[in-house]
Scaffold this motif. Structure first.
Motif, PDB file in Angstrom:
ATOM      1  N   ALA A   1     -26.562  29.786 -50.392  1.00  0.00           N
ATOM      2  CA  ALA A   1     -26.443  31.231 -50.575  1.00  0.00           C
ATOM      3  C   ALA A   1     -25.004  31.685 -50.393  1.00  0.00           C
ATOM      4  CB  ALA A   1     -27.348  31.955 -49.578  1.00  0.00           C
ATOM      5  N   ASN A   2     -24.726  32.873 -50.891  1.00  0.00           N
ATOM      6  CA  ASN A   2     -23.452  33.534 -50.629  1.00  0.00           C
ATOM      7  C   ASN A   2     -23.710  35.031 -50.536  1.00  0.00           C
ATOM      8  OD1 ASN A   2     -23.432  34.602 -53.353  1.00  0.00           O
ATOM      9  ND2 ASN A   2     -22.699  32.585 -54.034  1.00  0.00           N
TER      10      ASN A   2
ATOM     11  N   ARG B   1     -32.860  30.281 -51.950  1.00  0.00           N
ATOM     12  CA  ARG B   1     -31.417  30.128 -51.747  1.00  0.00           C
ATOM     13  C   ARG B   1     -30.956  30.894 -50.512  1.00  0.00           C
ATOM     14  NH1 ARG B   1     -26.990  31.156 -56.622  1.00  0.00           N
ATOM     15  NH2 ARG B   1     -25.147  30.375 -55.475  1.00  0.00           N
ATOM     16  N   ASN B   2     -31.417  32.130 -50.377  1.00  0.00           N
ATOM     17  CA  ASN B   2     -31.001  32.952 -49.251  1.00  0.00           C
ATOM     18  C   ASN B   2     -31.701  32.567 -47.954  1.00  0.00           C
ATOM     19  OD1 ASN B   2     -29.258  34.445 -50.898  1.00  0.00           O
ATOM     20  ND2 ASN B   2     -30.844  35.919 -51.440  1.00  0.00           N
TER      21      ASN B   2
ATOM     22  N   THR C   1     -25.517  36.613 -53.634  1.00  0.00           N
ATOM     23  CA  THR C   1     -26.951  36.370 -53.820  1.00  0.00           C
ATOM     24  C   THR C   1     -27.776  37.173 -52.816  1.00  0.00           C
ATOM     25  OG1 THR C   1     -26.943  34.414 -52.364  1.00  0.00           O
ATOM     26  CG2 THR C   1     -26.511  34.054 -54.708  1.00  0.00           C
TER      27      THR C   1
ATOM     28  N   MET D   1     -34.162  32.554 -55.912  1.00  0.00           N
ATOM     29  CA  MET D   1     -33.123  33.285 -55.182  1.00  0.00           C
ATOM     30  C   MET D   1     -33.507  33.462 -53.721  1.00  0.00           C
ATOM     31  SD  MET D   1     -31.599  37.117 -55.817  1.00  0.00           S
ATOM     32  CE  MET D   1     -31.297  36.777 -57.540  1.00  0.00           C
TER      33      MET D   1
ATOM     34  N   ARG E   1     -25.943  41.167 -62.978  1.00  0.00           N
ATOM     35  CA  ARG E   1     -26.173  39.759 -63.289  1.00  0.00           C
ATOM     36  C   ARG E   1     -25.177  39.231 -64.305  1.00  0.00           C
ATOM     37  NH1 ARG E   1     -32.291  41.149 -64.235  1.00  0.00           N
ATOM     38  NH2 ARG E   1     -33.071  41.161 -62.108  1.00  0.00           N
TER      39      ARG E   1
ATOM     40  N   ARG F   1     -36.827  35.063 -59.084  1.00  0.00           N
ATOM     41  CA  ARG F   1     -36.805  35.764 -57.798  1.00  0.00           C
ATOM     42  C   ARG F   1     -37.143  34.802 -56.660  1.00  0.00           C
ATOM     43  NH1 ARG F   1     -37.854  40.904 -55.520  1.00  0.00           N
ATOM     44  NH2 ARG F   1     -37.279  40.594 -53.323  1.00  0.00           N
TER      45      ARG F   1
ATOM     46  N   GLN G   1     -27.758  40.699 -54.140  1.00  0.00           N
ATOM     47  CA  GLN G   1     -28.570  40.836 -55.347  1.00  0.00           C
ATOM     48  C   GLN G   1     -30.057  40.864 -55.021  1.00  0.00           C
ATOM     49  OE1 GLN G   1     -27.694  38.048 -58.491  1.00  0.00           O
ATOM     50  NE2 GLN G   1     -29.575  38.514 -59.601  1.00  0.00           N
ATOM     51  N   GLU G   2     -30.493  39.997 -54.112  1.00  0.00           N
ATOM     52  CA  GLU G   2     -31.912  39.985 -53.766  1.00  0.00           C
ATOM     53  C   GLU G   2     -32.321  41.297 -53.104  1.00  0.00           C
ATOM     54  OE1 GLU G   2     -35.359  37.355 -51.524  1.00  0.00           O
ATOM     55  OE2 GLU G   2     -33.258  36.985 -51.028  1.00  0.00           O
TER      56      GLU G   2
END
Length: 241
Positions: free
Chosen positions: A189-190, A144-145, A193, A141, A13, A138, A196-197
């Motif tokens: 999202a990218n 986002r995804n 991310t 995120m 992070r 969380r 990371q999730e």
């Protein structure tokens, strides 16, 4: 000595690990829950103090109504996150419910067909540990995804936990007759991310497995030695011999 899994996540992070360790709190692992977690969810909600239950649901729900709420959670549509303690009790729960934007009070805030609404509850024993904030992070995120660009919260204006989370996240807040609506615009999202999730879920799952195995080991030891055999664990009777 800090948890090595926690140090890894902090590095990913972009956190200052050495500085974080000097100010360290117990790390909060957020795990996605499944229908098999309904028993844990019910126990968490029923254990909330009366005022906390009011703040979470916006009204004074009876135990029967809370039970129906838990039984009615649609895990195929919604996403539920939890934070477990070492005894596998839920310290905090975040419910991310997805709905068509027309069904929300902020339909004009997004061009996407779906809006996510977030509700969070934290046990009194876990206050001040950042559980609510980590659940929100969380959830945002995940939105986002999932290509959801608006995260929405509706709560009583007196809900200091939710208001604190909303302000800290930079959400736009609208208050009206003792209630508040807040929403946050989510960036696209990218690959980072998504990774990371996935990593955070794997780490949380590993943490859960370690805790579950340790709890099972303690139960086995109690049966073998007879020490603590008559103690109830999480409200359940001891296993039959």
């Amino acid at each position: 000595m800090s948890n090595p899994l926690a140090r890894l996540l902090k590095r990913l992070r972009g956190g200052n690990t050495e500085q974080d360790e000097r100010q360290e709190k117990p790390h909060v692992f957020v795990k996605e829950l499944s229908p098999r977690s309904r028993r844990h969810l019910l126990r968490h909600f029923l254990a909330l103090e009366e005022k906390d239950r009011l703040l979470r649901f916006g009204s004074k729900l009876s135990d029967d109504m809370v039970t129906r709420y838990v039984e009615g959670i649609n895990f195929e549509r919604d996403t539920v996150f939890g934070v477990y303690d070492r005894r596998l009790r839920l310290l905090g729960v975040g419910h991310l419910a997805f709905a068509p934007k027309e069904a929300t009070r902020i339909s004009g805030a997004t061009i996407k067909p779906v809006v996510a609404e977030f509700g969070v509850s934290v046990s009194a024993a876990a206050r001040g540990l950042g559980v609510g904030t980590r659940l929100f992070m969380r959830a945002s995120m995940h939105c986002r995804n999932a290509d959801v660009d608006t995260l929405y919260m509706h709560c009583l204006s007196s809900n200091k936990v939710m208001m604190h989370i909303a302000k800290k996240a930079g959400m736009e807040i609208h208050r009206d007759y003792g209630e508040a609506d807040a929403y946050l615009k989510i960036k696209p999202a990218n690959s980072a991310t998504v990774f990371q999730e996935a990593l955070e879920e794997q780490v949380a799952m590993l943490d859960y497995i370690v805790k579950a195995n340790f709890k099972a080991l303690l139960k086995w030891g109690a049966r073998v030695t007879g020490i603590g055999a008559r103690k109830k664990d999480d409200g359940a009777p001891p296993p039959a011999a």
